[in-house]
Structure formats: structure tokens, C-alpha cells
Design a protein around this motif. Structure first.
Motif, short mmCIF file in Angstrom:
data_model
loop_
_atom_site.label_atom_id
_atom_site.label_comp_id
_atom_site.label_asym_id
_atom_site.label_seq_id
_atom_site.Cartn_x
_atom_site.Cartn_y
_atom_site.Cartn_z
N UNK A 154 52.33 53.06 23.07
CA UNK A 154 52.87 53.43 22.01
C UNK A 154 52.86 53.16 21.15
N UNK A 155 52.33 51.72 20.08
CA UNK A 155 53.00 51.35 19.12
C UNK A 155 50.80 51.54 19.41
N UNK B 219 49.73 53.53 16.19
CA UNK B 219 48.56 52.38 15.06
C UNK B 219 47.11 53.03 14.73
N UNK B 220 46.90 53.24 15.67
CA UNK B 220 44.86 53.47 15.99
C UNK B 220 45.57 54.64 15.05
N UNK B 221 46.24 56.06 15.06
CA UNK B 221 46.38 57.01 14.42
C UNK B 221 46.65 57.13 13.07
N UNK C 294 58.20 50.57 22.36
CA UNK C 294 57.31 50.65 22.10
C UNK C 294 55.97 50.13 22.97
N UNK C 295 56.66 49.15 23.89
CA UNK C 295 56.08 48.45 24.75
C UNK C 295 55.56 49.54 25.76
N UNK C 296 56.54 50.17 26.12
CA UNK C 296 56.17 51.85 27.09
C UNK C 296 54.96 52.50 26.59
#
Lengths: 254, 404
Positions: free
Chosen positions: A95-96, A100-102, A138-140
């Protein structure tokens, strides 16, 4: 900011939007209501540039640009955001990492500097707090194992991080209980800004109690058939969509 | 096929050392069965055409040892180049030793004379080059990296053999980092014996290159011991791994997790077997293949639960992504259950990238190329979910990301 002129859209060879007109200025929030099958989601997907949604006539101009010429990622970089009615689950994609990439892909396309991971995490954590979402999400993987309400709130988190100029919310309230609805509305209201516009597509009126749109439009059989202010929404709540048939009959009879 | 036999195992004089008798015995078996062909069940998707076309003329000009890659984790590195190890070049961790193999180390009776299926294992013995034994008798924290390389000019055939013995209550992390080179044959055998309550983490990162890369591995797991393998295969001209994990005693555990990311004309074949001989025992297997261009991926995952191995539990799932019209995947789970109180689940899917997911990523600003790469990586990396986070996992995932 957004001008839609005589928009005709076909999906799988069937015409769904049949001459839709809509104009949205900077800082405005417009609500679009309508019965099932009226073309609400089609409008959202067409704006976002999804494959299979074919513009057969008409124009969409966003900040002076012809949207039909732009790929989905180009529309995102130009400041368009679509909060999906059914957010997609993407197992294996963190997810995170994805968000961030987007964000960085958009910033790069706009010639802006990329955001470093510390600054990014800080911004996301703030948004998660506002929407009362667990940081563990965020970690999922993207939307994986999220409840319906969490998926919708995740859309708002993304919107808050990506800071779009035009946010289209496609039935963001569907499937939400009253508490989740209030949280989502709060999240959206925090993003209201003179430079940011909203198109809130909804079936029910209750979300609009919390969002207070500037304009309300009624979409029926692929066209905007009535426009007004908030009182129009209240009227729909009381009378349902039946009055549209009366209106059509009147127009036919006149 | 006998032409291939002639080229790979000619009836020449073999070196007369301690292995002479074993080599003769293996040569006999090999001549009896020959190499597999299209009708050999376990090789039917993996033609050996490439091998038939090659002459194995010799090793050509041997270049210098290629530079070892920088590893972002602390490890002892053993280098095997063109099938040979220089033991003096390695400083092993305490509790481990590396010595030459002797004939008595090879348990011929335990070798399966399974018709042409195990031909290459027999070839390895018939033409045995260097044999090594790695013994571990402590809980060794520091990973041992076996860096296996082959010259770009390499056109011969080598047959290295590695035996690994892990003593009771000991532990080993073995990272097999393998990269092929020239158009030869690297035909290896790996034999692992695990003592009671021992642990082995086996990480295999493999890119065959132009070399035909064949490995026949057998792992014997004793009571209370646990074997876990994580494989990342980037594809090569022809790669075949047979991996047999034998759970020999109560509370033995085995797990195999692998992903193959294939492009161009790569052909990669993984035949795995997990055998439950005594209950209670547990196994898990997950294997994913991403095939693009004209690549072919073959996976056969067999779970065998023998009569009397009650209270055995195994779980297998495979996922496969076809990324182009000409890519091919052949995947088959096999369950053979003869015991009671058993659970054995299996699932296999073959599909393409999800358009909805791709649109979702693009609508957030990722280009089609970036979205596709992210989806591929997500699909591939999932097999490593059970690998504990840390520098080793990070390194493995970074390498995978560059391939997806």
C-alpha cells in the motif's frame, strides 16, 4: 475547470451517456444524483480514461486540455482523481509503496521533485489519523483484506496524499454505515479549497448532508435533466426519482 | 538419443581414482536406460534438443574468475567455477568444514534407478568431476554463499557433486547463487542429510544463461528437523531442477517456495517431490511462474504420503501468469495419499494480468509500463512472504524486482 459538452459514451457498443453537459468551476463542489442505470459510474470511468468507455461524440475539457487525448496516468498528473465505487484489491503490491510510487510518478510528470520516504510517511500517517485508520494498513497490500469502509477511506487517504485539482467521488458512500460516512465526509471537507473542485456522484442524499455541495444535478438516462442547489437533493430525498418520469411525460405532452 | 550418450558419456577410459568403480556402475545404468525423451513422463514438456545440438567440444579458452558480486549481507563465500572449487580460497564459519568427497560417501543403494528419469543424476556419477562434502555441526548464523559460475566461453560438460550434512541441533543458511555462461552443460547433484532437530534455509537464485543447467537435489529430513527452500529463477536456455524432500521421521517439516520469471526463449522445468514417510509431518509448497515472450515454464509438484504416515499435512498452491501470446506454462500438482488423518490441499491457477488492477494503478499516475511491472513484481514476490525480513530477503527481492 471542467467543461463537458454534449458527451456521448458507449460501453460494449451500448450508448450510456447521451449528450451530457456539465460545467464545473474552481473551488466548486457539484453533486450528481440519479437512479441506477443512469450512467453515474460511466461518467466517472470516462473522466478517468478507462478502456472500454468510448466517447462517440462531444468533448471533455479539463483545465483547457482535451481529456480524450490523455492516458489515465496523464490525467492523474494533470490533477484528476477518481475515488472508485469498488476499489481494487491488489495482492502483493504494498500500500505505502504504491502510493509513494504514484505520487512521485505524478510529480515527475509535472517536473517537480520527488518526495523522500520520510516526508511521505509523515504525510500519510497524518491522513490515516484523521480518517481513524490503523497505520498497520500501510504495511498491507493495496486494499487486501480491507473492509468495505476501509477501502473507501483508503481512497480518501490517497486523495489527500495526491492532492488532485479535481476529485471525482463515485458513490463513495455506498456500503458505509453512518460513522464511516461521517469520517469520509470529514476527510473530503478538509480538502476543500478554492483551487480544488469536486464531483460527488451519489445515489442517496445523506452524504450531501455532511458535504454541502454548491450545485446538485440529476442524471437520468445518460443526460443531466435537472440542476439546482441543495434543495434539489432534499426534494429527491422526499419524492424519489419518480418525478423525473413526470417531467419527461410533461415535456412529451407539452 | 544414443548419440547424446556417446557425446556425454563415451565409453572412454575413465580416471582411475577411488571413484572408478562407482563411475563404471553408473555408466552401466546410464547405458541401460539412456536419456529421457518425449515419451518419458517426467520430461515430456522439456525437450533436450538443445543438448543434442551441442558438441561439448571442450572447455575452450578459460577466462579469469569473474568478479564476485557485492553482497549486502555478511556471508562466507565458496566459489565454484566451471564445476571446480578452490577450498583454500574460502574462510568458512566456525562449526563448518568443506572436504573432498570419497566413494564411501555415495550411497548407491539410495540412488533411485528410475529409468531414464534420473539419467542426469547417473551421468553425474558416471562422469563425476569434483565432489565436496560440507559438514555443519553447530547453529551457524552467518550464511554460506555457494557462488556457482561458468565461463562465457565454456562449452564442455561438468558434473560437480555436493553433499551437505547437518548435524543434530545444527543450522545452516545456504545461498546458492548460480549464473550460467557459455553453451555447455552444468550437471550437478546435491545431497542433503539433516540430523534431528536441525534447520536449513536454502535460498537458490539462478540464471542459467546459455548454459544447460541441471540439478538433481535430494534432502532427507530427520525427526524434528526443518528444511525450507526459496527459489528465484530468472530463466535460461534450458534449466531443469529435480528436488526431492523426504520427511523421514516424526515432526519433520519441509517447505518449497519458488518463482520463475521467464522471458525470451527461456525453458525452465521444476519437478519437486515432497514425501511424507512418517507422521506427524508438515509440508508447504508454493510455486509461481511468470512467462513472457516465447518462454516456457514447467512445474510438477508431487506430494506423496505413504501408507502409515498418518497425521501428515501438506498445502500446495501454484499461480501462473501468461504475459504474451507465445508464452507457455505447463503446471501440474500431483497428490498421492495412502494414509489416514491427512490434509492435503492444492490449487493451481493460470491467468493474465488483471486489467482492473492495472487501470487502478494508472489512474493514480503510474504509466502502463510501471503498473505492469508493479503487478508482476507483486505476483512474483508473494512466494517469499514466509522468508523472514532482513538483508537476505531484501537482496533476494531486489534481484527479483529487476527481473519482473
Amino acid at each position: 475547470m471542467l467543461k463537458i459538452e454534449n458527451l456521448h459514451v458507449e460501453v460494449d457498443g451500448k450508448e450510456i451517456l447521451k449528450g451530457l453537459d456539465l460545467e464545473i468551476g474552481a473551488g466548486e463542489m457539484h453533486a450528481i444524483m440519479g437512479p441506477n442505470g443512469s450512467g453515474k459510474s460511466t461518467l466517472g470511468y470516462t473522466l478517468a480514461g478507462r478502456d472500454g468507455y468510448e466517447i462517440t461524440e462531444g468533448r471533455i475539457t479539463f483545465e483547457g486540455k482535451d481529456l480524450a487525448e490523455l492516458e489515465p496516468e496523464e490525467r492523474a498528473a494533470a490533477g484528476l482523481f477518481l475515488a472508485l465505487q469498488y476499489p481494487v484489491e491488489i495482492p502483493g503490491v504494498n500500500n505505502a509503496y504504491f502510493l509513494r510510487a504514484a505520487l512521485n510518478a505524478q510529480r515527475k510528470a509535472r517536473g517537480e521533485d520527488e518526495v523522500d520516504s520520510m516526508a511521505f510517511l509523515k504525510a500519510v500517517r497524518e491522513q490515516l489519523k484523521v480518517l481513524k485508520m490503523d497505520e498497520a494498513l500501510l504495511k498491507r497490500a493495496v486494499n487486501e483484506g480491507f473492509s468495505g469502509g476501509e477501502k473507501k477511506r483508503n481512497e480518501i487517504v490517497q486523495m489527500a496524499v495526491l492532492q488532485p485539482r479535481l476529485a471525482v467521488l463515485d458513490e463513495t458512500d455506498s456500503g458505509l454505515d453512518i460513522d464511516a460516512l461521517k469520517l469520509v465526509a470529514e476527510g473530503v471537507n478538509r480538502l476543500r479549497d478554492p483551487e480544488r473542485s469536486f464531483v460527488v456522484i451519489t445515489h442517496y442524499q445523506r452524504l450531501l448532508d455532511y458535504l454541502e455541495p454548491d450545485h446538485v444535478h440529476v442524471l437520468s438516462d445518460g443526460r443531466i435533466v435537472e440542476s439546482g442547489d441543495r434543495s434539489l437533493a432534499e426534494r429527491l430525498e422526499r419524492e424519489g426519482y419518480a418525478f423525473l418520469d413526470e417531467g419527461a411525460a410533461e415535456a412529451a405532452g407539452a | 538419443m544414443s548419440e547424446l550418450l556417446e557425446r556425454l558419456a563415451p565409453d572412454d577410459a575413465l580416471p582411475s581414482d577411488g571413484f572408478a568403480e562407482l563411475r563404471r556402475h553408473a555408466q552401466k545404468i546410464l547405458m541401460q536406460h539412456g536419456f529421457p525423451h518425449r515419451k518419458t513422463e517426467n520430461w515430456k514438456y522439456t525437450p533436450l534438443t538443445l543438448l543434442q545440438q551441442r558438441s561439448f567440444a571442450g572447455t575452450g579458452e578459460m577466462g579469469p574468475l569473474p568478479a564476485a558480486p557485492e553482497l549486502p549481507f555478511d556471508a562466507a563465500v565458496i566459489r565454484m567455477h566451471n564445476g571446480e572449487i578452490d577450498p583454500s580460497a574460502t574462510k568458512l564459519p566456525r562449526g563448518t568444514s568443506l572436504t573432498g568427497l570419497v566413494a564411501d560417501d555415495v550411497d548407491v543403494d539410495a540412488l533411485v534407478a528410475d529409468g531414464p528419469n534420473d539419467a542426469f543424476a547417473w551421468l553425474n556419477l558416471a562422469r563425476l568431476g569434483q565432489g565436496w562434502k560440507l559438514v555443519v555441526d553447530e547453529r551457524v548464523e552467518r550464511p554460506i554463499v555457494l557462488l556457482t559460475t561458468v565461463d562465457d566461453a565454456f562449452e564442455g560438460a561438468v558434473h560437480p557433486r555436493l553433499h551437505v550434512e547437518i548435524g543434530p541441533d545444527s543450522a545452516l543458511t545456504l545461498v546458492s547463487l548460480q549464473s550460467g555462461g557459455g553453451a555447455g552443460l552444468h550437471n550437478a547433484v546435491l545431497d542433503v542429510r539433516m540430523g534431528e532437530r536441525s534447520k536449513m534455509l536454502h535460498v537458490i537464485d539462478r540464471s542459467g544463461g546459455d548454459t544447460v543447467w541441471i540439478e538433481h537435489a535430494t534432502v532427507r529430513v530427520a525427526a524434528g528437523a526443518s528444511y525450507r527452500a526459496f527459489v528465484s529463477d530468472a530463466g535460461g536456455a534450458l534449466t531443469r531442477q529435480d528436488l526431492r524432500v523426504s520427511l523421514d521421521a516424526p515432526e519433520a517439516r519441509g517447505a518449497i517456495h519458488g518463482v520463475a520469471t521467464l522471458t525470451d526463449r527461456a525453458l525452465v522445468d521444476y519437478h519437486t517431490t515432497i514425501e511424507h514417510h512418517v507422521g506427524p509431518s508438515q509440508s508447504a509448497e508454493s510455486f509461481r511462474i511468470l512467462a513472457d515472450d516465447r518462454a516456457t515454464g514447467v512445474f510438477n509438484g508431487r506430494i506423496l504420503i505413504v501408507p502409515g504416515a498418518d497425521d501428515s499435512h501438506s498445502e500446495m498452491n501454484t499461480g501462473n501468469l501468461l504475459l504474451s501470446e507465445n508464452a507457455r506454462i505447463n503446471t501440474k500438482p500431483e497428490l498421492e495419499i495412502h494414509a489416514e488423518d491427512v490434509t492435503a490441499s492444492h490449487g493451481a491457477t493460470i491467468g493474465q494480468l488483471d486489467d482492473d488492477a492495472r487501470f487502478y494503478l494508472r489512474s493514480r499516475g503510474l504509466s502502463e509500463r510501471e503498473a505492469t511491472a508493479l503487478l508482476k513484481y507483486g505476483f512474483a514476490a508473494a512466494v517469499f512472504d514466509d522468508l523472514e525480513p532482513g538483508p537476505l530477503a531484501d537482496w533476494l527481492l531486489e534481484r527479483l524486482k529487476a527481473r519482473a
